[in-house]
Scaffold this motif. Sequence first.
Motif, PDB file in Angstrom:
ATOM      1  N   UNK A 144       0.818  -1.212   0.000  1.00 29.22           N
ATOM      2  CA  UNK A 144       0.000   0.000   0.000  1.00 29.22           C
ATOM      3  C   UNK A 144       0.846   1.252   0.000  1.00 29.22           C
ATOM      4  N   UNK A 145       0.383   2.243  -0.747  1.00 31.10           N
ATOM      5  CA  UNK A 145       0.886   3.600  -0.656  1.00 31.10           C
ATOM      6  C   UNK A 145      -0.332   4.508  -0.445  1.00 31.10           C
ATOM      7  N   UNK A 146      -0.086   5.770  -0.183  1.00 33.23           N
ATOM      8  CA  UNK A 146      -1.190   6.708   0.033  1.00 33.23           C
ATOM      9  C   UNK A 146      -1.160   7.793  -1.023  1.00 33.23           C
ATOM     10  N   UNK A 147      -2.317   8.077  -1.593  1.00 34.10           N
ATOM     11  CA  UNK A 147      -2.445   9.183  -2.547  1.00 34.10           C
ATOM     12  C   UNK A 147      -3.228  10.308  -1.886  1.00 34.10           C
ATOM     13  N   UNK A 148      -2.725  11.516  -2.006  1.00 36.66           N
ATOM     14  CA  UNK A 148      -3.385  12.707  -1.462  1.00 36.66           C
ATOM     15  C   UNK A 148      -3.901  13.528  -2.644  1.00 36.66           C
ATOM     16  N   UNK A 163       2.021  11.353  -3.379  1.00 37.44           N
ATOM     17  CA  UNK A 163       2.082   9.921  -3.102  1.00 37.44           C
ATOM     18  C   UNK A 163       3.023   9.713  -1.929  1.00 37.44           C
ATOM     19  N   UNK A 164       2.544   9.017  -0.908  1.00 44.01           N
ATOM     20  CA  UNK A 164       3.326   8.776   0.306  1.00 44.01           C
ATOM     21  C   UNK A 164       3.693   7.302   0.368  1.00 44.01           C
ATOM     22  N   UNK A 182       5.033  12.956 -12.148  1.00 43.62           N
ATOM     23  CA  UNK A 182       3.736  13.643 -12.227  1.00 43.62           C
ATOM     24  C   UNK A 182       3.069  13.808 -10.862  1.00 43.62           C
ATOM     25  N   UNK A 183       3.749  13.357  -9.790  1.00 43.72           N
ATOM     26  CA  UNK A 183       3.240  13.483  -8.426  1.00 43.72           C
ATOM     27  C   UNK A 183       4.351  14.005  -7.527  1.00 43.72           C
ATOM     28  N   UNK A 184       3.994  14.409  -6.325  1.00 43.98           N
ATOM     29  CA  UNK A 184       4.981  14.764  -5.306  1.00 43.98           C
ATOM     30  C   UNK A 184       5.219  13.542  -4.435  1.00 43.98           C
TER      31      UNK A 184
END
Length: 371
Positions: A144-148, A163-164, A182-184
Amino acid sequence: MQPRRQPKETLCPHRIRRVERTSMGVVQKEKNSVNPLSGPMIQEQALIYAEQLNKPEFKASNGWLESFSKRNNLSFHKVSGESADVPQETVDSWTARLPHLIEGYSPRDIFNMDETGVFYRALPDKSYAAKGEDCKGGKKSKDRITAVLCTNMNGTEKLKAIVIGKAAKPRCFNNVNLNSLPVLWRNNKKAWMTTELFTDWLRDFDRKMRQQKRKVLMFIDNAPTHPPNAVRLTNTKLIFFPPKTTSKLQPLDQGIIAAMKKTYRKRLLRAVLSKAEDESLSANEIARTVNVLDACHWIGRSWNEVTAETITSCFRKAGFPTNAANEADEVNEDTELDRLVTATGRALVSLNFYVLRTLSMSTVKSRPMLV
């Protein structure tokens, strides 16, 4: 000459009608009380009523349950979501307050932010198979990762997704310029949002609004990682949803996050299918070669593909007032989501075709699968 066999005694339809009417009453009662109701529960309750009605010959068999379900237009569903636990009076009170809360702000200055977990290697857990054939799968991935995600009300300003993950610089990020993603990318040991990450993000967001000379509203949930006074804000006003109501009141939970995830899953399936033609591996083994770099690209692209129409429609579904002129041009969110579900289903059929046959090659390339 063999003696004639005595006809088997059956229960006449009119004699079981009372049992079924009473059983259907229980089904409706449990539905209204939001309690899960399984087939065995219906069968057991029907037997109890048959005994009370002095019908000992009644058998609540699986065949009866199937016929009972068809006669009463019942089908089996998975219980999902938390919206049934949200008091309607809370929803009505909030909806009545919303016009006052957003008064003086244009739709472009009304934002909603939320986090969502992404099991970035998980394949669908349902599959087409021949009737009577066992349908077995491997161990489901729990990586799992986290998307904000954050967007404004009219969908014209979707902020770059965050993305964490767990590692500060995963191995697959070697020779990768993080600014080109394309994400942080952010990290902590649990791959979840923390108060520190939230305050850093909020401080940076407020600074950008100050540079643009904009006064904005930010609607967020009251998660422990979202402290109300953790940072001094000059151009951003935080508004918190009532506790445990986001499943009905938060726009991102009304279909925006779901639209992003469906598009992400479609990209994952395409990547697996592209390798399934060349690798002697199962679908789950191919999915395990997906890394967080792939996931970052797919989340970024999937987020960019969520339409302004879907976003506006989800804000409206959450009770935010929208202009009638805008509504006339909007596409119903269900149309967008149905299109994505259909495309995913077609990919799934193709996936099973490749999984069930022997494949030829054995090497697995480690490059990012940009789909």
